[in-house]
Design an enzyme around this catalytic site. Structure first.
Site, mmCIF file in Angstrom:
data_model
loop_
_atom_site.group_PDB
_atom_site.id
_atom_site.type_symbol
_atom_site.label_atom_id
_atom_site.label_comp_id
_atom_site.label_asym_id
_atom_site.label_seq_id
_atom_site.Cartn_x
_atom_site.Cartn_y
_atom_site.Cartn_z
ATOM 1 N N ASN A 64 0.858 -1.190 0.000
ATOM 2 C CA ASN A 64 0.000 0.000 0.000
ATOM 3 C C ASN A 64 0.896 1.244 0.000
ATOM 4 O O ASN A 64 1.800 1.372 0.830
ATOM 5 C CB ASN A 64 -0.871 -0.078 1.262
ATOM 6 N N SER A 80 -6.825 7.854 3.292
ATOM 7 C CA SER A 80 -6.577 8.076 4.713
ATOM 8 C C SER A 80 -7.094 9.461 5.093
ATOM 9 O O SER A 80 -6.830 10.439 4.389
ATOM 10 C CB SER A 80 -5.082 8.017 5.019
HETATM 11 C C1 LIG Z 1 -4.342 2.115 13.701
HETATM 12 C C2 LIG Z 1 -4.721 1.991 12.257
HETATM 13 C C3 LIG Z 1 -3.820 2.331 11.254
HETATM 14 C C4 LIG Z 1 -4.176 2.236 9.909
HETATM 15 N N1 LIG Z 1 -3.260 2.562 8.953
HETATM 16 C C5 LIG Z 1 -3.598 2.434 7.640
HETATM 17 C C6 LIG Z 1 -2.656 2.731 6.632
HETATM 18 O O1 LIG Z 1 -1.501 3.067 6.889
HETATM 19 N N2 LIG Z 1 -3.065 2.638 5.339
HETATM 20 C C7 LIG Z 1 -4.330 2.237 4.987
HETATM 21 O O2 LIG Z 1 -4.635 2.144 3.791
HETATM 22 N N3 LIG Z 1 -5.230 1.920 5.931
HETATM 23 C C8 LIG Z 1 -4.897 2.014 7.245
HETATM 24 N N4 LIG Z 1 -5.805 1.690 8.198
HETATM 25 C C9 LIG Z 1 -7.184 1.275 7.793
HETATM 26 C C10 LIG Z 1 -7.346 -0.228 7.757
HETATM 27 O O3 LIG Z 1 -6.507 -0.813 6.780
HETATM 28 C C11 LIG Z 1 -8.813 -0.609 7.455
HETATM 29 O O4 LIG Z 1 -9.152 -0.109 6.179
HETATM 30 C C12 LIG Z 1 -9.778 -0.042 8.479
HETATM 31 O O5 LIG Z 1 -9.213 -0.083 9.768
HETATM 32 C C13 LIG Z 1 -11.092 -0.812 8.497
HETATM 33 O O6 LIG Z 1 -10.894 -2.161 8.858
HETATM 34 P P1 LIG Z 1 -11.149 -2.723 10.357
HETATM 35 O O7 LIG Z 1 -12.508 -2.268 10.780
HETATM 36 O O8 LIG Z 1 -11.027 -4.216 10.219
HETATM 37 O O9 LIG Z 1 -10.081 -2.141 11.205
HETATM 38 C C14 LIG Z 1 -5.470 1.784 9.553
HETATM 39 C C15 LIG Z 1 -6.368 1.418 10.556
HETATM 40 C C16 LIG Z 1 -6.015 1.517 11.881
HETATM 41 C C17 LIG Z 1 -7.022 1.110 12.945
#
Ligand SMILES: Cc1cc2nc3c(=O)[nH]c(=O)nc-3n(C[C@H](O)[C@H](O)[C@H](O)COP(=O)(O)O)c2cc1C
Length: 320
Positions: A120, A156
């Site tokens: 990513n 993001s």
């Molecule tokens: C602490 C944290 C950091 C994240 N960092 C990124 C990131 O660097 N790049 C990205 O595309 N998504 C990032 N995400 C989003 C996750 O990849 C995902 O799309 C989002 O958390 C929804 O999924 P979940 O409900 O299973 O957590 C992050 C999520 C969290 C909670």
């Protein structure tokens, strides 16, 4: 313990014990992508590609590292992850802390072909809107050789102006840059776009029209939500950052339902947001996802959740 510190400690234990979880899984193809099962690790947990073998050991069918930016950066000031325990959710405003593409590349070179690896990529915080496409290009050039797919992160909420790339002219300029670069090389990873759950219907329609008419291979639905009402309902309306976990599930599923019927069938849909058990996982597949990812569920439930889901998943006909 502050969430970031406890995640670092859990990574230490993952390094020690993940080998105990290891089991053999055979590969299969979904629309040309070779995976071991349909449940993947979402971006953000292994930002620096330090835990690829460990997350592979606990049973994920594919892994996404990053977001990786051209230059290393610290991200936003701490504290920048808040646990919303009674909602099984997280609020994060990390802002892409990572070691930078050159340093991370040295680890990507060592990843086994056995692992389906997504990388990513995104821009640095101080990059101007005019220069953003060059940041994606710089990252792409460094890492494409090691990727089964590249995820272009335009969603993001913690990098200023990033979501303005959902506007069609800027979006076209980014994807043309990357697709032109891909054409130049024999190794051609798939290219996915990771989108926000907070846009207007018309924005998704334009975006999907453009994707349907391009060589982009798929979409990742969705990133965290910055929706004001959602954040207010979780009592964090005054704080920066995006919501993930159970409180995100409805919004990300809504976008999945909206996009599925208008996206060409050969494109891959990766659904992410609120996976905590086999039912929420199956629900994404029933809504038309080809693949599913999780992040927050793993933080709250631990590594056994991966095995539980893949053991009990609903069998769907393979789209290979
Ligand atoms: C602490 C944290 C950091 C994240 N960092 C990124 C990131 O660097 N790049 C990205 O595309 N998504 C990032 N995400 C989003 C996750 O990849 C995902 O799309 C989002 O958390 C929804 O999924 P979940 O409900 O299973 O957590 C992050 C999520 C969290 C909670």
């Amino acid at each position: 313990m502050p969430p970031e510190q406890s995640q670092n400690i859990s990574h230490f234990f993952l390094k020690l014990f993940s080998g105990l979880y290891k089991s053999k899984q055979s590969h299969f193809y979904v629309k040309g992508l070779r995976i071991k099962n349909r449940l993947g690790l979402a971006a953000g947990l292994d930002k620096n590609a330090r835990l690829i073998n460990e997350f592979n050991n606990i049973g994920f069918g594919f892994l996404e590292v990053g977001t990786i930016t051209p230059k290393p950066q610290y991200g936003n000031p701490k504290p920048r992850i808040k646990r919303l325990v009674s909602y099984d959710s997280l609020l994060n405003s990390l802002g892409f802390p990572n070691d930078g593409v050159v340093s991370i590349k040295s680890r990507l070179k060592k990843v086994s072909d056995d692992i389906c690896l997504g990388i990513n990529i995104g821009p640095n915080k101080d990059t101007t809107s005019e220069e953003i496409k060059n940041d994606y290009l710089a990252c792409y050039k460094e890492v494409f050789e090691y990727a089964d797919y590249i995820a272009i992160n335009i969603s993001s909420p913690n990098t200023p102006n990033l979501r303005s790339l959902h506007n069609i002219e800027s979006f076209k300029s980014v994807i043309e840059t990357i697709l032109n670069e891909r054409k130049k090389h024999k190794k051609q990873p798939k290219i996915f776009i990771k989108i926000s759950p907070d846009e207007e219907s018309g924005t998704y329609k334009n975006l999907i029209d453009t994707i349907n008419n391009s060589a982009i291979d798929g979409v990742i639905i969705s990133n965290t939500s910055n929706n004001k009402n959602l954040k207010k309902s979780l009592n964090v309306g005054h704080l920066p950052g995006g919501i993930s976990g159970k409180s995100l599930k409805n919004s990300s599923n809504k976008i999945l339902k909206e996009i599925k019927p208008i996206l060409n069938d050969e494109k891959i849909i990766v659904a992410v947001g609120g996976i905590f058990d086999v039912d929420s996982y199956n629900e994404k597949l029933e809504l038309g996802a080809d693949l599913v990812q999780m992040y927050t569920g793993l933080i709250y439930e631990g590594p056994n959740l991966v095995k539980r889901i893949i053991k009990n998943e609903k069998q769907i006909s393979s789209n290979s």
